[in-house]
Design an enzyme around this catalytic site. Structure first.
Site, short mmCIF file in Angstrom:
data_model
loop_
_atom_site.label_atom_id
_atom_site.label_comp_id
_atom_site.label_asym_id
_atom_site.label_seq_id
_atom_site.Cartn_x
_atom_site.Cartn_y
_atom_site.Cartn_z
CE1 TYR A 213 -4.00 -2.13 5.46
CE2 TYR A 213 -3.52 0.24 5.06
CZ TYR A 213 -3.84 -1.01 4.54
OH TYR A 213 -4.00 -1.35 3.29
CB SER B 221 -0.96 -0.03 1.04
OG SER B 221 -1.53 1.25 1.55
#
Length: 267
Positions: A155, A142
């Site tokens: 995360y 990501s």
């Protein structure tokens, strides 16, 4: 001796970016093994893709939050006598909120899903690919892997691991004939934000979410081209480039303001 059928294994292949990657690979004629928690969703997607693309779709309902799930997926594939030619580690989740207030049990599950299951599956199938001198692995990192993430500390931390891990093992096997690619999408219109309890955040309320089909195409093209990584989307490329020359403290403060709950919106 009969020729071994080749398959693509995709975790999280029933929705979002994983589903779009499944469609792209099925369109190329690849048989699929899709792994997700819901057998109902697996059956729906398997029926759709097998009918549309005339390929075989094998399903395995498995909760990758569980400690030994990665090993169980591998054992299932071996028990079926299947060869995984391409591995797509797509499954991943997050949790929104200040770290001191979030649920540690859920965060441990997220670490298990985003890191441990991915590492186990990568290791077990990579060993086979290196022995065969062929194969491809696409790991979903990501743009979060490139910046500190207030309100998504765990995360962002897991995705930083995924990207660094992917780049490292790619260097280790660079002469083996195996391709390993890291895909770095930004905020994308998937079910991630609902699962992360993030629908009230500025990212969702004010942001423009990417099309998962476009993100999947970027990842697919990078994998097929043998690229080491791809940042999906022009604005995300710009963000990553700017963050690389900006002190982490300033980047973290900027993300804090961007990702916080939208003013006037109650959780």
């Amino acid at each position: 001796m009969a020729k071994t059928k080749k398959y693509v294994l995709i975790t999280g292949g029933t929705s979002g970016i994983g589903y779009e990657l499944a469609r792209l690979l099925a369109n190329d004629g690849h048989n699929l093994i899709i792994v997700a928690r819901s057998q109902e969703e697996l059956d729906r997607v398997a029926h759709e893709l097998s009918a549309a693309y005339k390929i075989e779709v094998v399903t395995f309902a498995k909760d990758l939050f569980k400690k030994n799930a990665g090993f169980e997926v591998y054992d299932f594939v071996k028990s079926k006598g299947l060869q995984v030619d391409i591995l797509v580690n797509d499954a991943g989740q997050g949790q929104f909120g200040e770290f001191i207030n979030t649920d540690i049990e859920r965060e441990m599950d997220i670490i298990q899903l985003n890191i441990t299951s991915l590492v186990v599956l990568t290791k077990l199938f990579l060993i086979e690919m290196v022995e065969r001198k062929s194969g491809k692995i696409l790991n979903l990192a990501s743009v979060a892997s490139k910046v500190p993430g207030p309100f998504q500390a765990v995360y962002h931390g897991t995705k930083a691991f995924v990207h660094s891990f992917t780049e490292a093992i790619r260097a280790e096997v660079k002469d083996s004939g195996v391709v390993i690619t890291s895909l770095l999408p930004g905020a994308t219109a998937t079910d991630f934000f609902r699962k992360a309890d993030m629908l009230h955040s500025k990212t969702v309320k004010d942001g423009k979410l990417a099309d998962p089909a476009e993100v999947a195409m970027d990842g697919y093209n990078a994998l097929m081209n043998g690229d080491d990584m791809v940042v999906s989307g022009f604005n995300n490329k710009l963000q990553v480039a700017m963050s690389s020359i900006t002190p982490d403290e300033i980047v973290a403060e900027r993300v804090y303001k961007q990702q916080g709950p939208k003013e006037g919106v109650q959780k």
